[in-house]
Structure formats: structure tokens, C-alpha cells
Design an enzyme around this catalytic site. Structure first.
Site, PDB file in Angstrom:
ATOM      1  N   GLY A 177       0.808  -1.218   0.000  1.00  0.00           N
ATOM      2  CA  GLY A 177       0.000   0.000   0.000  1.00  0.00           C
ATOM      3  C   GLY A 177       0.840   1.266   0.000  1.00  0.00           C
ATOM      4  N   ASN A 195      -8.276   3.365   8.710  1.00  0.00           N
ATOM      5  CA  ASN A 195      -7.745   2.173   9.397  1.00  0.00           C
ATOM      6  C   ASN A 195      -7.825   2.273  10.916  1.00  0.00           C
ATOM      7  OD1 ASN A 195      -5.702   4.216   8.602  1.00  0.00           O
ATOM      8  ND2 ASN A 195      -4.383   3.038   9.964  1.00  0.00           N
ATOM      9  N   GLN A 206      -7.718  -0.731   3.275  1.00  0.00           N
ATOM     10  CA  GLN A 206      -8.582  -1.429   4.240  1.00  0.00           C
ATOM     11  C   GLN A 206      -9.859  -1.956   3.590  1.00  0.00           C
ATOM     12  OE1 GLN A 206      -7.861  -2.297   7.333  1.00  0.00           O
ATOM     13  NE2 GLN A 206      -5.992  -1.121   7.618  1.00  0.00           N
ATOM     14  N   THR A 232      12.569  -7.224 -10.252  1.00  0.00           N
ATOM     15  CA  THR A 232      12.066  -8.587 -10.454  1.00  0.00           C
ATOM     16  C   THR A 232      10.797  -8.786  -9.632  1.00  0.00           C
ATOM     17  OG1 THR A 232      14.299  -9.356 -10.852  1.00  0.00           O
ATOM     18  CG2 THR A 232      12.685 -11.042 -10.252  1.00  0.00           C
ATOM     19  N   CYS A 244       1.871   1.496  13.009  1.00  0.00           N
ATOM     20  CA  CYS A 244       3.115   2.219  13.281  1.00  0.00           C
ATOM     21  C   CYS A 244       3.152   2.735  14.711  1.00  0.00           C
ATOM     22  CB  CYS A 244       3.269   3.417  12.351  1.00  0.00           C
ATOM     23  SG  CYS A 244       2.605   3.111  10.741  1.00  0.00           S
TER      24      CYS A 244
HETATM   25  N1  PLP Z   1      -2.929   2.642   4.015  1.00  0.00           N
HETATM   26  C1  PLP Z   1      -3.682   2.158   5.009  1.00  0.00           C
HETATM   27  C2  PLP Z   1      -5.064   2.696   5.206  1.00  0.00           C
HETATM   28  C3  PLP Z   1      -3.192   1.157   5.850  1.00  0.00           C
HETATM   29  O1  PLP Z   1      -3.945   0.688   6.841  1.00  0.00           O
HETATM   30  C4  PLP Z   1      -1.880   0.671   5.617  1.00  0.00           C
HETATM   31  C5  PLP Z   1      -1.297  -0.369   6.513  1.00  0.00           C
HETATM   32  O2  PLP Z   1      -1.194  -0.199   7.709  1.00  0.00           O
HETATM   33  C6  PLP Z   1      -1.135   1.198   4.553  1.00  0.00           C
HETATM   34  C7  PLP Z   1      -1.692   2.182   3.773  1.00  0.00           C
HETATM   35  C8  PLP Z   1       0.251   0.709   4.245  1.00  0.00           C
HETATM   36  O3  PLP Z   1       0.178  -0.503   3.544  1.00  0.00           O
HETATM   37  P1  PLP Z   1       1.462  -1.462   3.446  1.00  0.00           P
HETATM   38  O4  PLP Z   1       1.689  -2.005   4.812  1.00  0.00           O
HETATM   39  O5  PLP Z   1       1.062  -2.526   2.467  1.00  0.00           O
HETATM   40  O6  PLP Z   1       2.588  -0.634   2.928  1.00  0.00           O
END
Ligand code: PLP
Length: 374
Positions: A71, A151, A179, A237, A327
Site C-alpha cells: 500500500g 484504518n 482497508q 524482479t 506504526c
Molecule cells: N494505508 C492504510 C489505510 C493502511 O492501513 C496501511 C497499513 O497499515 C497502509 C496504507 C500501508 O500498507 P502497506 O503495509 O502494504 O505498505
């Protein structure tokens, strides 16, 4: 004691059918998809059939699906492309985006490019009238980047209404759907959006693989430079077993969407009821009982010396939940989302997020424990 995992918005357990689909590409089928001989041809075929599966399930063209590392990379790619390739001179986002968007718009929204945030309603939803006004007031082309589901608090965006507004003002629309991909049926042919981001590990697929959907009508340059993989759009790759796993996880998720979503929603509703019954002063963040992700429940409790330690104490009791996004879980830095919607320093917030593998019995145990720890 068995652990209870209520942090499925951070990541999910790999589905066993997904692992099975991936295993051959970790063992016998190890060829580089760019190689012209048989090993390469079989992995190239796997990547292209995964792309077709993902495109079919999201109702997009295979040419609109690009595999990425997740993401975060998808969000970075879309935002950079809107600024560098599509002439966006102003970015409109929200203060409650994931850091993968927030830090990226702060990075690109400098110098010639300006940045503003939409107002939020008391429910935490985006104020669409404010978005309309902001778009109307801009002479330059805008990028609107707003997440489909939050999220931390679960609020769901009316992606069609935002897309229609963007259309009206010729703005580019990106939505972080990390999400919601794999949790809701998306029909991208009918959704007025230029870019969406998805991530495999949020719906029982592998970590480190995601997608960026790029609508056929926009032409962009690669974000990661190097080889000619992903039709010259994303060098490196391919993560073949990740890509195979992403497609399989999406297939499994969409096959059982109705059953799983109803079941997980019933868990969330039950937890709301049980928390209210056990803890009179509990409150829920965002639009928990309205337009909200069925997987996420954000609860706040009065701050006391005891309740301040709740995440730590839940962990000691083998219960995994978080204070905000992945995080910030564990580290008590406070959440920018909770801060933006409910700036009350006298509350502590816990995000519980559920999956098909959770049970009502687990909710009973967690509610009992939370009751003791508050
Ligand atoms: N965006 C949202 C809303 C998320 O919840 C997250 C993951 O915590 C991300 C982006 C980041 O995704 P990724 O862990 O695949 O980089």
C-alpha cells in the site's frame, strides 16, 4: 495461554489456501519471469494470470493493474504521478489519512505545489461541501487523495460522491483502499476514480505485495526506475509468490465475502453491546454504528493511571490490540487520527479489529479483561 489477535487492521494471518497457492513459487517454480526459457515462462504466466484474476475481481482491465510492494508504494506512486505527470498543482487530502498518504502529500505538497486538508464532520466523515468549495476555489488542477476506509476509526468514504465531484472539477482522484480491497466488492469500471491502492496482508494474503490500479485514461511514468517489468511501469524482479498469493487471497475473500462480512460485523456489533454493558463510560470513535468498516472498532475510555497502561496490560494478558495504526501500536505517541477527530486528552483509545478467525468467546474474554483493566 492462547493469544487473542484483535489487530487485523494492522495485518492478518495468511489463509492456508493462499499459502498452498504460493508454495510452488517458493520451491520448484523459481524462474525469473523475464527469462525466456521454460522456468521464466511458467512464472510469467503465473504473474499474468494473477493480474487477470485481480482485474476480474475488481472489474478492471488487466492493463490497469500494477503489482507493487504494498500500500505504501502504491500511494507514493499515485501521488508522485499526479504531481509530475498529470499536472496537479494543488493536493487536497484529509488529516486522518494513513501516514503512507499523509507524509507523501506533505513531501510533494511543497514549492510550486500546494496542499490543503478537507474539513471533517463531527462523525469524522469528510465534509463534502467543504471539498466542493475547495475544488471550486482552485484555478489549477487538483489531486484529491482520500482513503476509502479509515484504518483507525473505520469510517467509510462515499467514494462515488467524491469521484463525481472530482469529475466536475477535472481533478485527479486517488483513494487509499488498503482497508477495503478484499473486504468489499469494488467495481472499478463503475467507480469514478483514477488510482486506488490495495495491500495483500490486510485480507489474509502475504506481506510486501500490493496493487496500484491506474485507470486507462491516465498515462503516467514509473516511480521505480530500472528494468522493464510491469510493462515498464514498475522496475524490479516481480515478487512472484507474493503476486500469486495476492490474487489467491482476493479470490478467497471475494468468494466468501457475504458470509465473512456478515459474521465479522456480528462480532463488532456484539463487542459494542458487551463493552456498553460492562463499561458504562465507554465511547466509540467515528461513525462506529453507521458508515463504518465492519472489521474495525475504536473505543475510548476515561484516562486513569490504570487505563493509561491498557495496551501494555492487554499484551501481558495475551490480547493483541493497538492504540492506533500499526506504526503507533505499542509506542504511546498518540494517534493523529484520534487527535484530529476527538481532541480529548482525558481519554485513552484502543482499536480492536477483527477477522473471520475471531470468535464471540474471544470477545467475551477481551471485554472481561478490559473491564478489569479500566
Ligand atoms: N494505508 C492504510 C489505510 C493502511 O492501513 C496501511 C497499513 O497499515 C497502509 C496504507 C500501508 O500498507 P502497506 O503495509 O502494504 O505498505
Amino acid at each position: 495461554m492462547e493469544r487473542i489477535y484483535f489487530d487485523n487492521a494492522a495485518t492478518t494471518a495468511l489463509d492456508k489456501d493462499v499459502l498452498e497457492a504460493m508454495l510452488p513459487y517458493m520451491t520448484t517454480h523459481f524462474g525469473n519471469p523475464s527469462s525466456i526459457y521454460s522456468y521464466g515462462r511458467e512464472t510469467r504466466l503465473a504473474v499474468e494470470s494473477a493480474r487477470k484474476t485481480v482485474a476480474r475481481l475488481l472489474n478492471a482491465h488487466p492493463g490497469e493493474i500494477f503489482f507493487t510492494s504494498g500500500g505504501t508504494e502504491s500511494n507514493n506512486t499515485a501521488i508522485a504521478a499526479a504531481v509530475y505527470d498529470l499536472g496537479c498543482k494543488h493536493i487536497i487530502s484529509s488529516p486522518i489519512e494513513h501516514h503512507a498518504v499523509l507524509h507523501t502529500v506533505e513531501h510533494y505538497g511543497r514549492g510550486d505545489v500546494t496542499l490543503s486538508f478537507v474539513k471533517l464532520l463531527p462523525s469524522g466523515h469528510v465534509d463534502l461541501d467543504d471539498l466542493d468549495e475547495q475544488l471550486a476555489s482552485q484555478a489549477d488542477r487538483c489531486l484529491v487523495t482520500l482513503m476509502h476506509a479509515n484504518n483507525e476509526i473505520g469510517n467509510l468514504l462515499d467514494i462515488n460522491s467524491v469521484g463525481m465531484l472530482c469529475k466536475k472539477y477535472n481533478a485527479i482522484f486517488h483513494s487509499d483502499c488498503v482497508q477495503t480491497v478484499g473486504h468489499y466488492p469494488l467495481d472499478l469500471r463503475k467507480t469514478p476514480v483514477h488510482f486506488i491502492s490495495g495491500s495483500g496482508h490486510k485480507f489474509h494474503g502475504p506481506k510486501g505485495v500490493g496493487i496500484l490500479y491506474v485507470n486507462d485514461n491516465v498515462k503516467i511514468h514509473p516511480f521505480i526506475l530500472g528494468g522493464s517489468q510491469e510493462r515498464n511501469m514498475r522496475a524490479g524482479t516481480e515478487n512472484v509468490y507474493g503476486i500469486v498469493g495476492f490474487a489467491k487471497a482476493l479470490e478467497v475473500a471475494m468468494d466468501s465475502y457475504e458470509k465473512d462480512s456478515a459474521y465479522i460485523q456480528s462480532l463488532k456489533t456484539y463487542m459494542i453491546e458487551q463493552l456498553r454493558r460492562r463499561i458504562k463510560c465507554v465511547s466509540f470513535n467515528g461513525d462506529a454504528e453507521g458508515k463504518s468498516l465492519y472489521t474495525v472498532l475504536s473505543a475510548s475510555f476515561p484516562k486513569t493511571e490504570r487505563s493509561e497502561m491498557i495496551l501494555f496490560n492487554l499484551d501481558i494478558n495475551h490480547i493483541c490490540a493497538s492504540g492506533g495504526s500499526a506504526c503507533t501500536s505499542g509506542a504511546d505517541q498518540g494517534s493523529h487520527v484520534i487527535h484530529a477527530i476527538n481532541n480529548n486528552p482525558n481519554l485513552v483509545t484502543v482499536r480492536f479489529s477483527f477477522s473471520k478467525y475471531n470468535t464471540k468467546e474471544e470477545i467475551d474474554m477481551v471485554v472481561d479483561k478490559v473491564g478489569e483493566l479500566i
